[in-house]
Scaffold this active site. Sequence first.
Site, PDB file in Angstrom:
ATOM      1  N   HIS A   1       3.895  -1.160  -5.555  1.00  0.00           N
ATOM      2  CA  HIS A   1       5.188  -1.016  -6.218  1.00  0.00           C
ATOM      3  C   HIS A   1       5.938  -2.345  -6.329  1.00  0.00           C
ATOM      4  O   HIS A   1       7.161  -2.369  -6.438  1.00  0.00           O
ATOM      5  CB  HIS A   1       6.048   0.070  -5.544  1.00  0.00           C
ATOM      6  CG  HIS A   1       6.468  -0.217  -4.133  1.00  0.00           C
ATOM      7  ND1 HIS A   1       6.690   0.797  -3.218  1.00  0.00           N
ATOM      8  CD2 HIS A   1       6.742  -1.359  -3.459  1.00  0.00           C
ATOM      9  CE1 HIS A   1       7.070   0.284  -2.063  1.00  0.00           C
ATOM     10  NE2 HIS A   1       7.125  -1.033  -2.193  1.00  0.00           N
TER      11      HIS A   1
ATOM     12  N   HIS B   1      14.433  -0.832  -1.153  1.00  0.00           N
ATOM     13  CA  HIS B   1      14.432  -2.210  -0.665  1.00  0.00           C
ATOM     14  C   HIS B   1      15.872  -2.685  -0.429  1.00  0.00           C
ATOM     15  O   HIS B   1      16.306  -3.703  -0.965  1.00  0.00           O
ATOM     16  CB  HIS B   1      13.676  -3.108  -1.650  1.00  0.00           C
ATOM     17  CG  HIS B   1      12.242  -2.717  -1.800  1.00  0.00           C
ATOM     18  ND1 HIS B   1      11.845  -1.670  -2.622  1.00  0.00           N
ATOM     19  CD2 HIS B   1      11.109  -3.175  -1.209  1.00  0.00           C
ATOM     20  CE1 HIS B   1      10.526  -1.524  -2.536  1.00  0.00           C
ATOM     21  NE2 HIS B   1      10.059  -2.423  -1.694  1.00  0.00           N
TER      22      HIS B   1
ATOM     23  N   GLU C   1       3.766  -0.908   5.094  1.00  0.00           N
ATOM     24  CA  GLU C   1       4.301   0.223   4.327  1.00  0.00           C
ATOM     25  C   GLU C   1       3.196   1.107   3.753  1.00  0.00           C
ATOM     26  O   GLU C   1       3.483   2.220   3.274  1.00  0.00           O
ATOM     27  CB  GLU C   1       5.204  -0.286   3.201  1.00  0.00           C
ATOM     28  CG  GLU C   1       4.456  -1.037   2.093  1.00  0.00           C
ATOM     29  CD  GLU C   1       5.384  -1.728   1.112  1.00  0.00           C
ATOM     30  OE1 GLU C   1       6.591  -1.814   1.400  1.00  0.00           O
ATOM     31  OE2 GLU C   1       4.900  -2.197   0.056  1.00  0.00           O
TER      32      GLU C   1
ATOM     33  N   HIS D   1       0.490  -7.681   2.372  1.00  0.00           N
ATOM     34  CA  HIS D   1       1.368  -8.767   1.953  1.00  0.00           C
ATOM     35  C   HIS D   1       2.451  -8.970   3.008  1.00  0.00           C
ATOM     36  O   HIS D   1       2.757  -8.066   3.781  1.00  0.00           O
ATOM     37  CB  HIS D   1       2.004  -8.490   0.592  1.00  0.00           C
ATOM     38  CG  HIS D   1       2.997  -7.373   0.577  1.00  0.00           C
ATOM     39  ND1 HIS D   1       2.642  -6.047   0.742  1.00  0.00           N
ATOM     40  CD2 HIS D   1       4.344  -7.378   0.413  1.00  0.00           C
ATOM     41  CE1 HIS D   1       3.728  -5.288   0.666  1.00  0.00           C
ATOM     42  NE2 HIS D   1       4.772  -6.070   0.484  1.00  0.00           N
TER      43      HIS D   1
END
Length: 424
Positions: free
Chosen positions: A12, A59, A241, A194
């Site tokens: 995403h 976020h 995540e 990441h």
Amino acid sequence: MARIVGGIGSSHTPTIGFALDAGKQADPVWAPIFRGYEPVQQWLRDKRPDVLFFIYNDHVTSFFFDHYSHFALGVGEQYAAADEGGGPRALPPISGHPALARHIAMALTADEFDLAYFQGKPLDHGCFSPLSVMWPREGGRWPGAIVPLQVGVLEFPIPTARRCFRLGQSLRRAIASYPEDLKVAIVATGGLAHQVHGERAGFNNTPWDLEFLDLLERAPERLCELTIAQYAERGGLEGAEVIMWLIMRGALAAKVRKLHSTYYLPSMTPIVTVIYEDDTAEAAAEPDTGYREHIRHELAGIEKLPGTYPFTLDRSVKAYRLNHFLHRLIEPEFRRRFLADPEPLFAEAGLTPEERDLVRRRDWRALIHYGVIFFLLEKLAAVLGITNLHVYAAMRGETLEEFQKTRNVAMLYSVAGQGPQLKP
């Protein structure tokens, strides 16, 4: 009955939405992003799901750390794109499915998952970046609705991988027990490996990503054994995540077929898409009557209590606009404007004629019947200098004097701290 038609996994990163908005489809650097989503688009066209159950994380856009939950279920009627600092993307709002969301909430709560609920909040790139590419709009309209689940993976401690997988298993039962004939696809977003902060920023680990995808398909229970620290070691802290993907996997059959998988690492975050369907040899079990009773158990019979109106999710969604209006009375400037002249505020809030009339008449009982929660009525009363006891009496159809005779002590009070003088 509703049925799950399959599961989608997708990164995403905002890179996806940026590429679409910037028209990068023909650019050789960006083109692999779009090619990876073409099979997803085709699969969604073929399956034509009515609803996407959309698992993502915000976020720090609509969900801040003044109130941060592990699992926040969207129960509203529609969701707009959020402004993340430079203005919202030019995307139309997408419809929610409040009825399915309520049913899922009842089922997951009955299975002892602690949920928060939200509505009226815009969704950031965690949702709309992949959604805008995988589910292209037709004539400017989205092909269907979503039920979003925001997973709190930014502020530790966060849910465990196993907790996410078990929630997915509960979600499978919930959707299968929904009485309406709906087709639902489960979409999980985030990852893969990441890290975007600290001296480790820019960390990637393609071998781990491929191992994760293999285990997700064949042996998801092994992924449940890893700690968050182990996910962070293998895939970067933000890459942890990917536990959200276990919700999607838990909602599918024990054995699945992978129909599509693509992996592209252009910069900071791998852009990954996968599609799974239940293995055809494993028939979906239809929930039995006992499971439906399990879902309804805690509130069974409450409708028989006279003069009692639980503030359920359907009441919350129906009266959200009016409850939101009354909640703003905790703001000093809003209070001042309300007392000076409420009519412009009614218009700004888009209140219906019925809602405006209820507030003008201070019809406390009718406001409860409509779906306003009592604790906003006591705020309205405090602003107007009316005591709680006056409100209680009015809801029972009694004068204050009549109601006071039913109390041990005749006293008056309100929640106003520095409000107007209480009216006798």
